[in-house]
Design an enzyme around this catalytic site. Structure first.
Site, PDB file in Angstrom:
ATOM      1  N   ARG A  59       3.999   3.101   3.187  1.00 41.39           N
ATOM      2  CA  ARG A  59       2.666   3.449   3.664  1.00 41.39           C
ATOM      3  C   ARG A  59       2.755   3.732   5.154  1.00 41.39           C
ATOM      4  NH1 ARG A  59       1.129   4.580  -0.655  1.00 41.39           N
ATOM      5  NH2 ARG A  59      -0.355   3.502  -1.967  1.00 41.39           N
ATOM      6  N   HIS A 101       2.438  13.371   1.477  1.00 43.75           N
ATOM      7  CA  HIS A 101       2.396  12.340   0.424  1.00 43.75           C
ATOM      8  C   HIS A 101       2.734  12.952  -0.945  1.00 43.75           C
ATOM      9  CE1 HIS A 101       0.409   8.171  -0.374  1.00 43.75           C
ATOM     10  NE2 HIS A 101       1.245   8.448  -1.359  1.00 43.75           N
TER      11      HIS A 101
HETATM   12  C1  OXD Z   1       1.239   5.689  -4.058  1.00 41.21           C
HETATM   13  C2  OXD Z   1       1.516   6.617  -5.177  1.00 41.21           C
HETATM   14  O1  OXD Z   1       0.988   4.503  -4.283  1.00 41.21           O
HETATM   15  O2  OXD Z   1       1.572   7.844  -4.925  1.00 41.21           O
HETATM   16  O3  OXD Z   1       1.246   6.161  -2.921  1.00 41.21           O
HETATM   17  O4  OXD Z   1       1.681   6.161  -6.315  1.00 41.21           O
END
Ligand code: OXD
Length: 309
Positions: free
Chosen positions: A224, A272
């Site tokens: 994160r 992401h």
């Molecule tokens: C997260 C996912 O938790 O993409 O970031 O699963």
């Protein structure tokens, strides 16, 4: 009785459709506007703003659509005892390991340097780097960190992993505790963060801890954004202590327009995308867990709310 999908739009549509395919008998609402509050038994969400949860008097279950649950657990009005589940998807674990490997190998083999040379029309060979100078350290050996560590070990990299109690993965040296953390960092030419975000891991990677890495180390974040103090990373790269970083997660997504990562020549930033869970699997796990919750049976992938993952 129904499931409410309360997710960013890029996930909400496909997950709603997958839920309808998985359980045509269960009404599914995409978005809060039309959902009758008394009907909602399960919510699939990424984060929950204050005031959302108290709207649903018959809620049995909060399901993450992701592996990480930090945003859900941060909801101030999450009722005590409300079960929270997360997604465990082997395909996502492999996908994230592939992303980490791709960025690590690009760095370890100097492909960024050769791409720059190509643009300058320059033909120049650099000495190859011995594998023993590419020691990989993985922070967090949950499902995702373990998949990453195994994949590096399988292609011959020296690999270590830091976890609460050691995992005994073949080919992966275990480190635990505060001492183990410092010891592993001091031997990690490539450091990968695959930790869950908890109050203990928030801000763990800062100027002091990243300085423990050997000179020229490379950092990869698939945990994160909040694990990292981004300004400290940038300062250490600019000072020449770290070679660079690949970041797939950020404290604010997307980062602000004036965030230095957008233009930093030694940071690769991706939005992401290391790997999403399969939306079919998200739907199947949520429906199965709703059925289990109705019958009072044990849930799949229930989060330990005290541990935070
Ligand atoms: C997260 C996912 O938790 O993409 O970031 O699963």
């Amino acid at each position: 009785m129904a499931i409410l999908v309360h997710l960013p739009s890029f996930m909400a549509g496909p997950i709603t459709a997958a839920l309808q395919r998985t359980a045509p008998d269960i009404p599914v609402w995409n978005g809060r506007e039309a959902a009758p509050p008394e009907a909602v038994e399960a919510i699939i969400a990424w984060g929950l703003k204050p005031g959302v949860l108290p709207t649903y008097p018959n809620l049995r279950l909060v399901c993450a659509a992701t592996a990480g649950v930090d945003k859900l657990l941060a909801a101030p009005d999450l009722p005590e005892g409300m079960p929270v589940t997360r997604i465990v998807d082997p395909g996502q674990q492999t996908g994230i390991a592939h992303y980490v490997l791709a960025t690590a190998l690009r760095h370890a083999r100097g492909l960024g340097t050769y791409a720059e040379q190509q643009r300058r029309g320059e033909w120049k060979r650099h000495p190859g780097r011995d594998l023993s100078r590419c020691r990989v350290g993985v922070l967090g050996l949950g499902e995702i960190g373990s998949a990453v560590a195994r994949m590096f070990a399988a292609i011959g990299y020296p690999v270590a992993g830091w976890s609460r109690s050691g995992k005994g993965i073949p080919g992966v040296t275990d480190y635990t505790g505060d001492e183990g953390f410092a010891a592993m960092l001091s031997k990690s030419d490539i450091l990968v963060c695959a930790l869950p975000l908890t109050s203990q891991t928030n801000g763990l990677l800062n100027r002091q801890t990243l300085s423990l890495l050997p000179a020229g180390a490379f950092f990869i974040n698939v945990g994160r954004g909040e694990h990292l103090v981004e300004a400290d990373l940038i300062a250490l790269i600019d000072a020449g202590h770290l070679a660079g970083a690949a970041l797939d997660v950020f404290a604010k997504e997307p980062p602000a327009a004036d965030d230095p990562i957008w233009n930093h020549p030694r940071i690769e930033a991706t939005p992401h995308i290391a790997a999403d869970p399969s939306y079919e699997l998200v739907a199947q796990q949520c429906v199965e867990n709703l059925r289990r919750a109705r019958d009072g049976r044990e849930l799949l992938n229930q989060v330990d709310r005290n541990a935070g993952y």
